[in-house]
Design a protein around this motif. Structure first.
Motif, short mmCIF file in Angstrom:
data_model
loop_
_atom_site.label_atom_id
_atom_site.label_comp_id
_atom_site.label_asym_id
_atom_site.label_seq_id
_atom_site.Cartn_x
_atom_site.Cartn_y
_atom_site.Cartn_z
N SER A 414 7.18 -17.82 -3.71
CA SER A 414 5.69 -17.43 -3.49
C SER A 414 4.38 -16.59 -3.17
O SER A 414 4.12 -15.78 -2.90
CB SER A 414 5.09 -18.67 -2.02
OG SER A 414 5.12 -20.63 -2.95
N TYR A 415 6.19 -16.54 -1.54
CA TYR A 415 6.05 -14.96 -1.14
C TYR A 415 6.97 -14.23 -1.58
O TYR A 415 7.96 -14.12 -1.78
CB TYR A 415 6.25 -15.62 0.51
CG TYR A 415 4.61 -16.30 0.80
CD1 TYR A 415 3.27 -15.71 1.17
CD2 TYR A 415 4.68 -17.11 1.31
CE1 TYR A 415 2.28 -16.31 1.65
CE2 TYR A 415 3.75 -18.31 1.04
CZ TYR A 415 3.01 -17.85 1.41
OH TYR A 415 1.49 -18.24 1.94
N LEU A 426 5.10 -9.85 4.75
CA LEU A 426 4.91 -11.68 4.06
C LEU A 426 3.55 -11.19 2.67
O LEU A 426 2.56 -10.80 2.83
CB LEU A 426 4.04 -12.36 4.74
CG LEU A 426 6.08 -13.60 5.27
CD1 LEU A 426 5.20 -14.82 6.13
CD2 LEU A 426 7.00 -13.76 4.67
N ASP A 428 1.96 -12.47 -0.11
CA ASP A 428 0.93 -13.99 -1.22
C ASP A 428 1.11 -13.43 -2.00
O ASP A 428 0.16 -12.48 -3.14
CB ASP A 428 0.02 -14.89 -0.23
CG ASP A 428 -0.57 -15.47 -1.58
OD1 ASP A 428 -0.06 -15.35 -2.51
OD2 ASP A 428 -0.94 -16.65 -0.91
N GLN A 429 2.56 -14.01 -2.87
CA GLN A 429 2.94 -13.99 -4.73
C GLN A 429 1.50 -13.40 -5.20
O GLN A 429 0.56 -12.78 -6.51
CB GLN A 429 3.84 -14.66 -5.08
CG GLN A 429 5.10 -13.33 -5.45
CD GLN A 429 6.23 -14.24 -6.25
OE1 GLN A 429 6.38 -14.16 -5.00
NE2 GLN A 429 6.61 -14.37 -7.54
#
Ligand SMILES: Nc1ncnc2c1ncn2[C@@H]1O[C@H](COP(=O)(O)OP(=O)(O)OP(=O)(O)O)[C@@H](O)[C@H]1O
Ligand SMILES: [Mg+2]
Length: 449
Positions: A414-415, A426, A428-429
């Motif tokens: 996810s990240y 970080l 957020d994909q």
């Protein structure tokens, strides 16, 4: 107890103990003799982890039949004449002790033939004594050493050996490292019926590295080629993403000789300073060549340690070379914050313009690549348009604020976790992906209009 002279057998076994500690020591001495004899091909066969049999056959110059008995005698060598030559040694052997030592703790058969003799000669040594006379035999040019029943007459030594698996591993590690150091020679190692290593002698070190560490690791290793004031360092070091929990994979050869040198290891670890986590160590296979008078190899019976004439110079050469290679492959530049806000219209781009350099573990915006001239490019998603759209122009400052990031990893698919000059990022994909798609659409839209 009165003082007495030791019997030649006991003296010989004591001396052998310094040089021949385990089966791998026999392999090392025989291998080095083959290399000194100019062999292009060395074939090693081992049975029962070397305790039953070690056979090393080469196509080197061979030993003349009338010198065969001398070759297995203590302090007999063809490689050194005067004591001052000790400080400019260009061969791996020079002590004239290895064959005598091996012969005193095993049943050793030497078969050898030189070019200008029609036949070869064979000699058997058992526990340090000649067993029978020299016999003439048919043989090809070169030497075959057969060492059977190692330590049969020193049972205490046998008890100190580790498990067969460990002893075999020591032999594998040794032969593979020599194959790496001499990639232009052909090596074949077999244990029982299985061939453990076979190299082609084509000079390609990376393929031998693959035999040692596997293809994946070999691909990632960074190549070093550095030269300064008569010193030359070649070989491979691992990128910062590839580490081990111990120093066992730090390999150094000096002038073709595998050595264990604390100061060279330290120099190397300093090159990685701040780039590795505490308790993690790199993998290296480095080959240092320095003038022979710069190094004293006569300080350790098994020649595993050396002394340098100018240790500081060599230390800093190794450290500098390794650091340079690390930074070249993983550039983490000093970023002046002002750089990110000063882009011209010509170089401006739309969207998140990422290049992910997998090998280097870097997440690099293409702007950053522009600014620092990074060559890395594995996956790129680049598009540029002339930005006549005000909305696009408004986003420039936002995009411009993304610095060069080093990709550290991924959390729960996810990240993306990345490291930048001012801390941890970080990403957020999912959101980043949406943004990429959005930018693409905006670009298409701008083109159509
Ligand atoms: N494979 C070989 N091919 C040709 N000559 C050899 C080979 N092995 C040994 N010799 C000859 O036998 C001699 C004695 O070998 P030995 O290994 O005992 O001593 P060294 O290599 O001279 O010194 P060191 O004890 O440091 O290894 C060598 O100097 C060399 O002349
Ligand atoms: Mg030798």
């Amino acid at each position: 107890m009165p003082i007495r002279l030791l019997s030649p057998e006991v003296a010989s076994q004591i001396a052998a103990g310094e040089v021949i500690e385990r089966p791998a020591s026999v392999v090392k001495e025989l291998l080095e003799n083959s290399l000194d004899a100019g062999a292009r091909s060395v074939t090693i066969a081992v049975e029962e982890a070397g305790k039953k049999l070690i056979e090393v056959a080469d196509d080197g110059s061979g030993i003349p039949s009338d010198e065969l008995e001398l070759a297995v005698a203590r302090h007999a060598t063809s490689k050194l004449i005067r004591s001052d030559e000790l400080f400019s040694i260009s061969t791996l052997g020079f002590r004239g002790e290895a064959l005598a030592s091996i012969g005193s703790v095993s049943r050793m058969t030497v078969t050898s033939r030189v070019q200008n003799e029609k036949e070869g000669a064979r000699l058997l040594v058992e526990g340090g004594n000649m067993a029978g006379k020299l016999t003439k035999v048919g043989a090809t040019v070169g030497t075959t050493m057969r060492v059977e029943d190692l330590f049969y007459n020193v049972p205490a030594r046998l008890k100190f050996l580790k498990s067969d698996v460990t002893e075999r591993r020591a032999i594998d590690a040794l032969v593979t490292r020599y194959a790496l150091a001499y990639p232009e020679k052909r090596f074949k190692l077999s244990e029982g019926k299985s061939v453990v290593l076979q190299t082609s002698g084509d000079g390609d070190r990376r393929s031998i590295l693959a035999a040692l560490y596997g293809v994946d690791v070999a691909k990632q290793m960074l190549e070093i080629q550095s030269e300064e004031e008569g010193f030359r360092l070649t070989g491979f070091i691992s990128p910062t993403s590839l580490t081990r929990s111990n120093r066992r994979e730090l390999t150094f050869f000096i002038n073709g000789r595998w050595v264990h040198d604390v100061s060279l290891n330290t120099a190397l670890l300093q090159a990685y300073h701040t780039l590795l986590m505490v308790g993690r160590y790199p993998l290296t296979a480095l080959f240092l060549e320095i003038p022979s008078e710069e190094v004293d190899v006569n300080v350790h019976p098994a020649k595993a340690e050396v002394r340098f004439r100018t240790p500081d110079k060599i230390f800093s050469f190794v450290q500098r070379s390794a650091r340079r290679a690390l930074l070249a492959y993983s550039p983490v530049p000093n970023v002046a914050p002002s750089l990110w806000g000063t882009r011209s219209q010509e170089t401006s781009r739309t969207g998140l313009d990422w290049t992910i350099a997998h090998d280097e573990g870097l997440l690099v915006s293409s702007d950053a690549q522009h600014a620092f001239g990074s060559q890395s490019s594995v996956i790129s998603n680049q598009s540029s348009v002339s930005s006549n759209q005000s909305e696009i122009a408004n986003r420039q400052s936002e995009i411009a604020s993304i610095p060069l990031l080093r990709l550290i990893g991924q959390i729960g698919a996810s990240y993306l976790v990345a490291e930048g000059p001012d801390g941890l990022y970080l990403i957020d994909q999912h959101a980043a992906h949406e943004r990429v798609l959005f930018e693409k659409l905006m670009t298409q839209h701008a083109m159509q209009n």
